[in-house]
Design a protein around this motif. Structure first.
Motif, PDB file in Angstrom:
ATOM      1  N   ASP A  36      -5.367   5.443   3.346  1.00  0.00           N
ATOM      2  CA  ASP A  36      -5.447   5.211   1.903  1.00  0.00           C
ATOM      3  C   ASP A  36      -5.383   6.541   1.159  1.00  0.00           C
ATOM      4  OD1 ASP A  36      -8.063   6.333   1.922  1.00  0.00           O
ATOM      5  OD2 ASP A  36      -9.033   4.363   1.895  1.00  0.00           O
ATOM      6  N   VAL A  94       0.829  -1.214   0.000  1.00  0.00           N
ATOM      7  CA  VAL A  94       0.000   0.000   0.000  1.00  0.00           C
ATOM      8  C   VAL A  94       0.856   1.254   0.000  1.00  0.00           C
ATOM      9  CG1 VAL A  94      -2.003  -1.145   1.041  1.00  0.00           C
ATOM     10  CG2 VAL A  94      -0.376   0.057   2.529  1.00  0.00           C
ATOM     11  N   ALA A 125      -0.225   5.007  -0.428  1.00  0.00           N
ATOM     12  CA  ALA A 125      -0.792   5.165   0.911  1.00  0.00           C
ATOM     13  C   ALA A 125       0.298   5.651   1.860  1.00  0.00           C
ATOM     14  CB  ALA A 125      -1.371   3.845   1.408  1.00  0.00           C
TER      15      ALA A 125
END
Length: 141
Positions: free
Chosen positions: A115, A90, A95
């Protein structure tokens, strides 16, 4: 990362009051011996109620203002290694890591990220939560 959400944790101002509310709706608590948190099995996923200030503290962010919205989404991994892999993935995708993965007080391993829209996610391995082949988390009674 498998396409699923395991656990939605809602930060609540009064745990006893919020727990009683859901129980009044006919929801049945799972993991009844858990202290300071309430869990409810909801089909293939679960809802957790956790004191708002404690949830913010656990993630290492401010409870007030834009730093914390009162809940986190959780992805339960099948292993500690998967927690690390997901957090690396991520971060690579843009992120922001809020709290690197670490051993936690309840016996598992977790970290947090925001996110692309700043929603707070926890990535956790919990040795007490079974995950079946479909990815559904199963809470103990």
């Amino acid at each position: 990362m498998e396409q699923r959400i395991s656990l939605i944790t809602l930060g609540v101002r009064d745990l006893a009051r919020s727990t009683a509310f859901f129980e009044s709706l006919g929801w049945k608590r799972s993991v009844k011996d858990a202290s300071g948190v309430s869990f409810f099995q909801c089909g293939s996923m679960a809802i957790g109620l956790f004191p708002r200030d404690d949830l913010a503290k656990d993630a290492g962010i401010s409870e007030e203002g834009t730093g914390f919205e009162g809940f986190s989404l959780a992805y339960n991994a099948r292993s500690k290694d998967e927690v690390d892999e997901v957090l690396k993935q991520v971060q690579y995708l843009g992120a922001k890591i809020v709290k690197p993965a670490e051993e936690v007080f309840w016996g598992g391993y977790s970290g947090y990220f925001r996110d692309l829209d700043s929603h707070l996610w926890e990535v956790a391995w919990n040795p007490g939560f079974e995950i079946d082949e479909s990815g559904a988390v199963k809470l103990p009674d």
